[in-house]
Write a protein that holds these residues in place. Structure first.
Motif, PDB file in Angstrom:
ATOM      1  N   UNK A 115      20.553   0.202 -43.649  1.00 23.51           N
ATOM      2  CA  UNK A 115      19.705  -0.737 -42.781  1.00 23.51           C
ATOM      3  C   UNK A 115      20.531  -0.974 -41.655  1.00 23.51           C
ATOM      4  N   UNK A 116      21.974  -1.447 -42.038  1.00 25.51           N
ATOM      5  CA  UNK A 116      22.739  -2.077 -41.088  1.00 25.51           C
ATOM      6  C   UNK A 116      23.304  -0.874 -40.249  1.00 25.51           C
ATOM      7  N   UNK A 117      23.185   0.244 -40.676  1.00 26.74           N
ATOM      8  CA  UNK A 117      23.812   1.396 -39.891  1.00 26.74           C
ATOM      9  C   UNK A 117      22.524   1.803 -38.959  1.00 26.74           C
ATOM     10  N   UNK A 118      21.393   1.603 -39.264  1.00 25.19           N
ATOM     11  CA  UNK A 118      20.341   1.884 -38.399  1.00 25.19           C
ATOM     12  C   UNK A 118      20.331   0.938 -37.341  1.00 25.19           C
ATOM     13  N   UNK A 119      20.070  -0.224 -37.701  1.00 25.79           N
ATOM     14  CA  UNK A 119      19.956  -1.300 -36.867  1.00 25.79           C
ATOM     15  C   UNK A 119      21.010  -2.075 -36.028  1.00 25.79           C
ATOM     16  N   UNK A 120      22.344  -1.418 -36.511  1.00 28.42           N
ATOM     17  CA  UNK A 120      23.670  -2.023 -35.209  1.00 28.42           C
ATOM     18  C   UNK A 120      23.442  -1.073 -34.326  1.00 28.42           C
ATOM     19  N   UNK A 121      22.994  -0.103 -34.073  1.00 28.19           N
ATOM     20  CA  UNK A 121      22.761   0.800 -32.854  1.00 28.19           C
ATOM     21  C   UNK A 121      21.742   0.257 -31.678  1.00 28.19           C
ATOM     22  N   UNK A 122      20.919  -0.580 -32.247  1.00 27.08           N
ATOM     23  CA  UNK A 122      19.865  -1.145 -31.323  1.00 27.08           C
ATOM     24  C   UNK A 122      20.126  -2.548 -31.034  1.00 27.08           C
ATOM     25  N   UNK A 123      20.456  -3.050 -29.705  1.00 26.24           N
ATOM     26  CA  UNK A 123      20.701  -4.391 -29.495  1.00 26.24           C
ATOM     27  C   UNK A 123      19.274  -5.202 -29.623  1.00 26.24           C
ATOM     28  N   UNK A 124      18.095  -4.531 -29.606  1.00 23.50           N
ATOM     29  CA  UNK A 124      16.748  -5.161 -29.761  1.00 23.50           C
ATOM     30  C   UNK A 124      16.857  -5.840 -31.171  1.00 23.50           C
ATOM     31  N   UNK A 125      17.249  -4.666 -32.322  1.00 26.30           N
ATOM     32  CA  UNK A 125      17.205  -5.051 -33.792  1.00 26.30           C
ATOM     33  C   UNK A 125      18.480  -6.101 -33.971  1.00 26.30           C
TER      34      UNK A 125
ATOM     35  N   UNK B 192      12.099   5.223 -47.518  1.00 29.03           N
ATOM     36  CA  UNK B 192      11.513   4.126 -48.571  1.00 29.03           C
ATOM     37  C   UNK B 192      12.911   3.375 -49.244  1.00 29.03           C
ATOM     38  N   UNK B 193      12.843   2.151 -49.379  1.00 29.68           N
ATOM     39  CA  UNK B 193      13.865   1.545 -50.364  1.00 29.68           C
ATOM     40  C   UNK B 193      15.258   1.857 -49.581  1.00 29.68           C
ATOM     41  N   UNK B 194      15.371   1.520 -48.222  1.00 27.12           N
ATOM     42  CA  UNK B 194      16.869   1.847 -47.876  1.00 27.12           C
ATOM     43  C   UNK B 194      17.840   0.689 -48.225  1.00 27.12           C
ATOM     44  N   UNK B 195      19.213   1.354 -48.681  1.00 28.74           N
ATOM     45  CA  UNK B 195      20.137   0.176 -49.052  1.00 28.74           C
ATOM     46  C   UNK B 195      20.604  -0.397 -47.825  1.00 28.74           C
ATOM     47  N   UNK B 196      21.185  -1.706 -48.231  1.00 29.27           N
ATOM     48  CA  UNK B 196      21.663  -2.483 -47.135  1.00 29.27           C
ATOM     49  C   UNK B 196      22.483  -1.738 -46.102  1.00 29.27           C
ATOM     50  N   UNK B 197      23.423  -0.571 -46.670  1.00 25.82           N
ATOM     51  CA  UNK B 197      24.396  -0.160 -45.790  1.00 25.82           C
ATOM     52  C   UNK B 197      23.737   0.650 -44.698  1.00 25.82           C
TER      53      UNK B 197
END
Length: 126
Positions: free
Chosen positions: A14-24, A7-12
């Motif tokens: 969120x970017x680290x998780x989503x940068x691995x997925x082309x869909x995201x 819960x309440x992920x930092x921007x870093x």
């Protein structure tokens, strides 16, 4: 029952998780391109008004490299937003809902958008 979801992920994070997925990445960049389009509409209307005001205004707009670059950014954002919007429409119709097909659709959409953006660069800048 305790949830293990963060819960309440930092921007870093969120970017680290989503940068691995082309869909995201496709979805996030689709939103960013929409914001860019929204912000550039008044600028493009001003450029259009200047270019239509007189022959001198037309020449001043189209000889100015910065204004042509701004126009290219607008055309590129439009192309990207259109391609990803079509991808999202297909997803809304039930296509490409699984991870593998969604990833393939995102990659194909990136390739189509890249080709359109490169073609628009040549069209607007030269």
């Amino acid at each position: 029952m305790k949830s293990n979801r963060p819960i309440n992920l930092s921007l870093d994070q969120v970017i680290a998780v989503n940068s691995k997925s082309p869909i995201a990445m496709a979805s996030i960049l689709h939103r960013i391109s929409g914001i860019v389009l929204f912000l550039l509409v008044p600028v493009m209307l001003c450029i259009l008004q200047t270019s239509l005001s007189s022959p001198e205004g037309f020449e001043s707009v189209f000889k100015n490299g910065f204004l042509r670059f701004v126009a290219w950014i607008f055309v590129a954002a439009t192309a990207y937003h259109f391609v990803m919007g079509v991808k999202h429409l297909f997803a809304d119709m039930g296509m490409n809902e699984e991870f593998k097909s969604g990833k393939t659709a995102a990659i194909v959409s990136f390739i189509i958008a890249f080709v359109l953006i490169a073609a628009s660069f040549v069209w607007v800048m030269f």
